[in-house]
Design an enzyme around this catalytic site. Sequence first.
Site, PDB file in Angstrom:
ATOM      1  N   ASP A 533      -9.255 -19.092   3.755  1.00 45.21           N
ATOM      2  CA  ASP A 533     -10.085 -18.444   4.756  1.00 45.21           C
ATOM      3  C   ASP A 533      -9.641 -18.891   6.140  1.00 45.21           C
ATOM      4  OD1 ASP A 533     -11.600 -20.931   5.552  1.00 45.21           O
ATOM      5  OD2 ASP A 533     -12.165 -20.854   3.429  1.00 45.21           O
ATOM      6  N   GLU A 613      21.873 -20.385 -12.264  1.00 38.72           N
ATOM      7  CA  GLU A 613      20.618 -20.359 -11.500  1.00 38.72           C
ATOM      8  C   GLU A 613      20.653 -21.369 -10.349  1.00 38.72           C
ATOM      9  OE1 GLU A 613      17.488 -18.561 -14.768  1.00 38.72           O
ATOM     10  OE2 GLU A 613      17.838 -20.726 -14.770  1.00 38.72           O
TER      11      GLU A 613
END
Length: 726
Positions: A533, A613
Amino acid sequence: MSIKANKNLITITTKNTSYQMKIDELGYLLHTWYGERIEDNEDMSYRISNMDRGFCGNPYETMDRSYSLDVLPQEYSTFGNGDYRADCIQVINQDGTNVVDLKYDSHKISKGKYELKGLPAFFWEKEGGESLKVNLIDKVSGIRVELLYGVLEKYDIITRSVRIVNTSDNVLKIKKALSACIDMLDGDFELVHFHGKHAMEREFERSPLAHGKLVLESKRGTSSHQQNPFVILAKKDTTEIYGECIGFALVYSGSFIIETEVDQVNQTRLVAGLHPEQFSYVLKAGDELVLPEAVFTYSNGGFEKMTHSFHDAVRNNLQRGEFVHKHRPILINNWEATYFDFDADKIFDIASKAKSLGIEMLVMDDGWFGERYDDTKGLGDWYVNEKKLGSSLKELAERINAIDMKLGIWFEPEMINEDTKLYREHPDFMIRVPNRKGTKGREQFVLDFTRKDVRDYIRDMMVKILDNANIEYIKWDMNRSLSAVYSSNLAAESMGEFHYRYVLGLYDLLGELTRKYPNIMFEGCSGGGGRYDLGMLYYHPQIWLSDDTDAIERLKIQYGSSFAYPIGSAGAHVSASPNHQTMRKTPFETRATVAMGGTFGYELDLNKVSKTEQKMVKAQVKDYLKYDELIHEGDYYRLTSPYDKSRVTAWQLLSKDKSLGLLSVVVQSVEANESNIYIYPRGLDENAYYKIVEEKRRGKVWMSGGLVLPRIKEEYESFRFEIKRV
Ligand code: DGJ
């Protein structure tokens, strides 16, 4: 001048919008306009038509039976004067009655922004904007309500807050006190809101408003995974790029309510603020109560324009600290790599491999302190568990710094386990209602942060750690909701202040620590995004978006979160496959594409991934560094929605000068004999030429003709296309 008072009209003007209120003949403060920009002397109250309506009472002082506060649009609705719709304030007066009848008393327009003591709020010292205070008074009870307004003209942002002052000699009890009311005369709105659960936060939902109320709330003491204190009131035909909407958020991290209501004559009201069910506040003579800030913006260009205003305002005028506009280190977090099973050597191994691939910081998550071998004990004992680590924190930091990596650590400062030294020595620090056992959440309890001595105690433990080792990042976690609350510090009649005071206490400690350690980067977290928030974003440049690291589920979480919150404030990591939360397998590159839709990092042991990777990590890090500024400062475009039937989710970032962009596409489903997929970039300079995948075209052509997605080779494949002005 952004605020003008003209006879009985007060008009707030931003670059593209106007907000108007009017003091009417009885002294009530009516809300007359919020929308397209008008001139400040254009009285929009002509849109109100009074009518004698049954069962709509009239104030005693008028002979006019067509005047009723039950249908008039108001700036701050109250109960007891004939308005039966959602109210902003409820008070128990000294005599036990609950009428509040607020009339205009005075107003003041000032330079700069009002201050809200103890609460986070937008700021604009540099912009020098104006603010407005309108005093409303209930002469009988002596309540003065100060309505505060701030204006951030260039971003079309208006903020509101309220200070309630008891000017009487009596004691008043405030039962409900909200931050803002927005009354819209014409209805037909829908409400976009963001619901969720742990590990699946901020799911987009668009609900029609019907007569009666639609209430969104959290009673959990935090803003919560379940509902977010941000909503959009949108006209039915509003889309991403077209139509009217109002984005509305609270700058608050605790229990909240947002009530929307369509009344008997089809008008729409939105009120929002502290959740009244866990709230009451004793206001003694002369005392004041300051309420959390609300912030909103009106857009006539769909959700996209609203998002751009929010993103710009949040990162430039709410978030503080040196990391907001600075490169934030690419981190690797050990949580999903090791959970609780680690020691200093293992951490160092993860750090060394990460370093060799270009990563800049190692974050040691939960488990380095106290007797923390699993999640049943240890919280509150903020001293280094050297036995488990096999090293001191200082030594570990030195080892990590020696390979030119930074070290960050995890804290959960608001919590306590019963099996701790802290609990054995200070059982009263824990929130527990006398004679009740209470509720556990992840085996843990919450500390009484309304008490300064408790906060100071925790602060001292943290300071000792931070002053003894070179820690450059803190992940501030919070892993349960508040339930039954009690504080030995509060008198019985003031126990209703607990939730609000808890949040003030939390802000106090966060403020103190972020001021003391400006060079430490703080990341917020509450089981992922349970406290995502604007209150938290004032203290933390970023928040860990979700405990769900599955790239495909994250598309929805990132999409929902992006409506209000800048995507650079979202912590996003590449994790292992199969994913730990969903077991889904996704390509390594797709996990990176999605994590680049936020502040990028890794959360796996790179010693355990393939050589190919590892090579990909190197390239991803390079790519991210290239787009770092774009991700944190650029404009964000939701090109498609992960909720649509379309087979792909696409989003785009574009630099403010429109010279560089990044267009990301993730394939959500594959089909046989597939048809073409077109992706339409937005925001480009129509007449400039842009290169996308080696093809040069005019901005207008790209935007109208789109980019044809190459043939899809595998499920969940992703694409990152650079958009470069040439
Ligand atoms: C919840 C957080 O969201 C996770 O990332 C991790 O830090 C755990 N807590 C640790 O307990």
